[in-house]
Write a protein that holds these residues in place. Structure first.
Motif, short mmCIF file in Angstrom:
data_model
loop_
_atom_site.label_atom_id
_atom_site.label_comp_id
_atom_site.label_asym_id
_atom_site.label_seq_id
_atom_site.Cartn_x
_atom_site.Cartn_y
_atom_site.Cartn_z
N VAL A 577 0.83 -1.21 0.00
CA VAL A 577 0.00 0.00 0.00
C VAL A 577 0.86 1.25 0.00
O VAL A 577 0.59 2.21 -0.74
N GLN A 578 1.92 1.26 0.82
CA GLN A 578 2.73 2.47 0.92
C GLN A 578 3.43 2.80 -0.40
O GLN A 578 3.49 3.97 -0.80
N VAL A 579 3.95 1.76 -1.06
CA VAL A 579 4.62 2.00 -2.34
C VAL A 579 3.60 2.48 -3.37
O VAL A 579 3.84 3.45 -4.10
N ARG A 580 2.44 1.83 -3.43
CA ARG A 580 1.41 2.23 -4.38
C ARG A 580 0.88 3.64 -4.07
O ARG A 580 0.68 4.46 -4.98
N LEU A 581 0.66 3.93 -2.79
CA LEU A 581 0.10 5.23 -2.39
C LEU A 581 1.06 6.35 -2.75
O LEU A 581 0.63 7.42 -3.23
N ARG A 582 2.34 6.14 -2.54
CA ARG A 582 3.30 7.18 -2.90
C ARG A 582 3.32 7.39 -4.41
O ARG A 582 3.47 8.52 -4.90
N ALA A 583 3.18 6.30 -5.18
CA ALA A 583 3.13 6.43 -6.63
C ALA A 583 1.89 7.20 -7.07
O ALA A 583 1.95 8.05 -7.97
N VAL A 584 0.75 6.93 -6.42
CA VAL A 584 -0.50 7.65 -6.72
C VAL A 584 -0.35 9.13 -6.38
O VAL A 584 -0.74 10.01 -7.16
N ASP A 585 0.23 9.43 -5.22
CA ASP A 585 0.42 10.83 -4.82
C ASP A 585 1.33 11.57 -5.79
O ASP A 585 1.11 12.75 -6.10
N ARG A 586 2.38 10.87 -6.27
CA ARG A 586 3.27 11.50 -7.25
C ARG A 586 2.51 11.82 -8.53
O ARG A 586 2.68 12.88 -9.13
N ARG A 587 1.65 10.88 -8.94
CA ARG A 587 0.89 11.10 -10.17
C ARG A 587 -0.12 12.22 -9.99
O ARG A 587 -0.35 13.03 -10.91
N ARG A 589 0.25 14.83 -8.13
CA ARG A 589 0.99 16.11 -8.23
C ARG A 589 1.30 16.44 -9.70
O ARG A 589 1.22 17.60 -10.11
N ASP A 590 1.64 15.40 -10.46
CA ASP A 590 1.93 15.64 -11.88
C ASP A 590 0.68 16.14 -12.62
O ASP A 590 0.74 17.09 -13.43
N VAL A 591 -0.46 15.52 -12.33
CA VAL A 591 -1.71 15.92 -13.00
C VAL A 591 -2.12 17.32 -12.57
O VAL A 591 -2.59 18.13 -13.40
N SER A 612 -10.78 14.47 -15.01
CA SER A 612 -11.33 13.15 -14.72
C SER A 612 -10.25 12.23 -14.14
O SER A 612 -10.49 11.50 -13.17
N GLU A 613 -9.05 12.29 -14.71
CA GLU A 613 -7.95 11.46 -14.19
C GLU A 613 -7.60 11.86 -12.76
O GLU A 613 -7.38 11.01 -11.89
N LEU A 614 -7.62 13.18 -12.53
CA LEU A 614 -7.30 13.65 -11.18
C LEU A 614 -8.33 13.14 -10.18
O LEU A 614 -7.97 12.69 -9.07
N TRP A 615 -9.58 13.17 -10.55
CA TRP A 615 -10.65 12.73 -9.65
C TRP A 615 -10.49 11.23 -9.33
O TRP A 615 -10.59 10.80 -8.18
N VAL A 616 -10.20 10.42 -10.38
CA VAL A 616 -10.01 8.97 -10.19
C VAL A 616 -8.82 8.70 -9.27
O VAL A 616 -8.89 7.86 -8.35
N LEU A 617 -7.73 9.43 -9.49
CA LEU A 617 -6.55 9.24 -8.66
C LEU A 617 -6.81 9.61 -7.20
O LEU A 617 -6.40 8.91 -6.28
N GLN A 618 -7.51 10.70 -7.01
CA GLN A 618 -7.81 11.13 -5.64
C GLN A 618 -8.71 10.13 -4.93
O GLN A 618 -8.53 9.84 -3.74
N GLN A 619 -9.68 9.59 -5.67
CA GLN A 619 -10.57 8.59 -5.07
C GLN A 619 -9.79 7.31 -4.73
O GLN A 619 -10.00 6.70 -3.67
N TYR A 620 -8.87 6.91 -5.62
CA TYR A 620 -8.08 5.71 -5.39
C TYR A 620 -7.15 5.91 -4.18
O TYR A 620 -7.00 5.04 -3.31
N GLY A 621 -6.54 7.09 -4.10
CA GLY A 621 -5.68 7.39 -2.97
C GLY A 621 -6.44 7.35 -1.66
O GLY A 621 -5.95 6.82 -0.66
N GLN A 622 -7.65 7.89 -1.67
CA GLN A 622 -8.49 7.87 -0.46
C GLN A 622 -8.83 6.43 -0.06
O GLN A 622 -8.81 6.08 1.12
#
Length: 632
Positions: A577-587, A589-591, A612-622
């Motif tokens: 989870v931590q590795v994936r979550l950091r990758a999501v957070d990096r993405r 920030r890029d978006v 739309s991508e930002l919303w999906v990423l934020q929901q996945y991170g949550q």
């Protein structure tokens, strides 16, 4: 040329020969926790053990010099053998018959050079043992009996006899399929006027074995007055025999040296025999050369340099013995163990002492011992007239630099005080200050010796590491630490991270070394394959590594302990989870950066897609934060 060894047979050899059993023949191993073992690295000098062995994974790794690999790689490195030579040697030990892809079974003459030379020595050693029973060898049996060695003692140490003829052994070995070239390369034979002849003739023979137990040379004792050769004649330097790198008796003594943290260094073959028969089973000897740095390396790996380690020299009490002791003291600081010297009151060597006074006297010899530094200083001091101020000053001038070489400041101070007492100088502090001054001067001039070679430990990757490209690895970074832990889990516990891990992209690992290992895991079939066949999995991952740097990192992470005692699915899930979550957070920030650059005047369709991508990423991170591994 013989073909390559069948892959199934190589795997069978790996599985059949435990790596800890093989490594233990060369160094002492102790529990390191987590099922791993540790010891002093045989490939570089170190004071604390950074060399680890994982019996369950069949791998070793040094966190100091980064050497690592499986059982075969270890033997290749330490004995300088080819892959095929090592597999052949280990297969012979395990009783496995090897198959070759081309040419069927491997005939004897096609084996590697070292294997052939070792085999020639093995056959020669048995030949000499058999000859000791011959009528001609009566003089050799008498020599042994006069020194208190019976038939059982000779058999235990493999003592034999070389016939006095010109080529008895040479012809015998030819009959066993060895070529003239192999016999001369081995040092068993030498060139005569009409071809090879026996090097050793009419002598008592001691086989010299390496630490793994292979016969690599011989020591030959003159028996007859008409023998114009030296008293002792040793095998010349060969591909398998380097006299500065072998210790007679080490194959018999190594386990007791490691167990007791004590080694007794004597001067000759008969002294080793006398000590072992008297119960001092940690006795070893050099082979016709002074005790030196390479010998120290061998012993240090067995002694582990712990606080209770002892090395006791039992040089003869004559001038030559004292000179040998002083030479040994020159290398004393290369030991972390305490060093001593033990000399019989009447100056007898262990063999003569046993003959004159029995086993108990030999066993008692090493008890009333003198620290080697004290012996060396007394030898220096004894050459001066200490009744005069000039004599005391001259003795101090020679002895003080010796004390200044002691690296431990506490020990240096203590020995300086003792030196003042030896010299009869009442102002102890004067001597202490003089020694300290000399030590400082030596340091200022670089007297510590050359700087140690840079160690490629994990911390070394904080600088630009060879073999990887991209940002440097920083182990102080929480992201890098988590990525490292996840890769370790994928290598050591693939069943806990599979199949989720196999869906992780290379871009989820920000540290280039870990991304490189991730790619190797993928090419080896992924963690899912590892869950099915853990042993073969690690071999495949190492084989998939593109270069030595990545291969070394694979081994390091496969051996390094997990940061938590209890390794279970919950812990593995946290790392995933931590590795994936950091990758999501990096993405994210890029978006968000892309949105800022698009601004209100950007293309509406493109803007909508990015939002739309930002919303999906934020929901996945949550979801990852709230549900953990269930959201993967």
């Amino acid at each position: 040329m013989a073909g390559r060894i069948n892959d199934e047979d190589v795997k069978a050899v790996r599985d059949a020969v435990p790596i800890d059993a093989v490594v233990s023949d060369y160094l002492q191993l102790r529990n390191a926790g987590g099922g791993n073992l540790k010891g002093l690295c045989p490939f570089h000098d170190e004071k604390s053990p950074s060399f680890q062995v994982s019996p369950s994974k069949g791998l070793f790794h040094c966190f100091g010099c980064q050497e690592g690999g499986d059982t075969i790689a270890f033997v290749m490195k330490i004995d300088h053998l080819t892959f095929s030579e090592v597999v052949e040697r280990l297969a012979a030990q395990a009783g496995i018959t090897l198959r070759y892809e081309e040419g069927g079974y491997n005939p004897a003459h096609q084996r590697g050079e070292r294997i052939r030379l070792v085999e020639a020595h093995k056959v020669a050693a048995q030949f000499y043992v058999d000859q000791l029973e011959s009528p001609e060898a009566e003089i050799g049996r008498k020599f042994l009996a006069e020194r208190g060695f019976d038939q059982a003692a000779a058999a235990h140490f493999g003592v034999g006899y070389s016939p006095a003829g010109w080529d008895h052994l040479t012809r015998y070995l030819r009959g066993k399929g060895f070529t003239d070239k192999e016999l001369t390369l081995s040092g068993i034979s030498q060139e005569g006027r009409r071809g090879p002849i026996d090097r050793f003739r009419g002598r008592l023979m001691w086989p010299i074995r390496d630490i793994g137990g292979d016969v690599v040379g011989f020591g030959a004792r003159k028996l007859r007055d008409d023998d114009n050769g030296p008293k002792y004649l040793n095998t010349p330097e060969t591909a398998i025999y380097k006299k500065s790198q072998v210790l007679y008796g080490i194959d018999l003594a190594k386990k007791d040296i490691a167990k007791s943290s004590r080694a007794v260094v004597v001067e000759g073959y008969t002294d080793v025999m006398a000590c072992h028969l008297a119960g001092i089973t940690t006795a070893i000897a050099t082979c016709g050369t002074a005790f030196g740095s390479d010998h120290i390396k061998i012993l240090r790996r067995l002694l582990m340099d712990n606080g209770s380690a002892r090395v006791i020299f039992t040089f003869d009490g004559d001038a030559a013995g004292q000179k040998a002791a002083l030479r040994a003291f020159e290398d004393d600081q290369k030991f972390a163990a305490e060093t001593y010297i033990a000399i019989a009151p009447d100056g007898m060597d262990p063999c003569d002492l046993r003959l004159a006074k029995g086993d108990t006297a030999v066993a008692d010899l090493v008890e009333p011992r003198t620290p080697l530094f004290e012996f060396a200083l007394r030898q220096i001091v004894s050459r001066y007239d200490l009744e005069t101020p000039a004599g005391r000053a001259a003795a101090l001038d020679e002895a003080a630099p010796v004390v200044a070489r002691i690296k431990n400041s506490g020990a240096q101070h203590e020995v300086a005080v003792q030196l003042a007492g030896m010299l009869g100088i009442l102002d102890t502090q004067f001597v202490v200050k003089r020694v300290a001054q000399l030590a400082r001067w030596a340091r200022d001039r670089g007297g510590r010796g050359p700087a140690p070679a840079p160690q490629r430990s994990s911390q070394a990757y904080e600088n630009a590491p060879q073999g990887f490209s991209g940002p440097a690895l920083n182990l102080r970074s929480p992201a890098h630490r988590t990525e490292r832990e996840l890769i370790k889990l994928a290598l050591q516990y693939p069943h806990l991270v599979s199949p989720a891990f196999d869906a992780y992209g290379l871009d989820e690992f920000t540290a280039p070394p870990y991304a490189a290992v991730r790619r190797a895991i993928e090419e080896a079939g992924g963690a899912e394959y590892g869950a099915q066949d853990p042993q073969e999995y690690l071999v495949r991952v190492r084989d998939a590594a593109p270069d030595d740097a990545v291969r070394s990192m694979v081994t390091e992470l496969a051996v390094e302990a997990i940061l938590r005692k209890t390794v279970d699915e919950m812990y593995a899930g946290i790392q995933l989870v931590q590795v994936r979550l950091r990758a999501v957070d990096r993405r994210i920030r890029d978006v968000q950066g892309s949105l800022a650059r698009l601004g209100a005047g950007g293309d509406p369709q493109h803007l909508s897609a990015v939002q739309s991508e930002l919303w999906v990423l934020q929901q996945y991170g949550q979801a990852l934060r709230e549900r953990g591994a269930d959201a993967l």
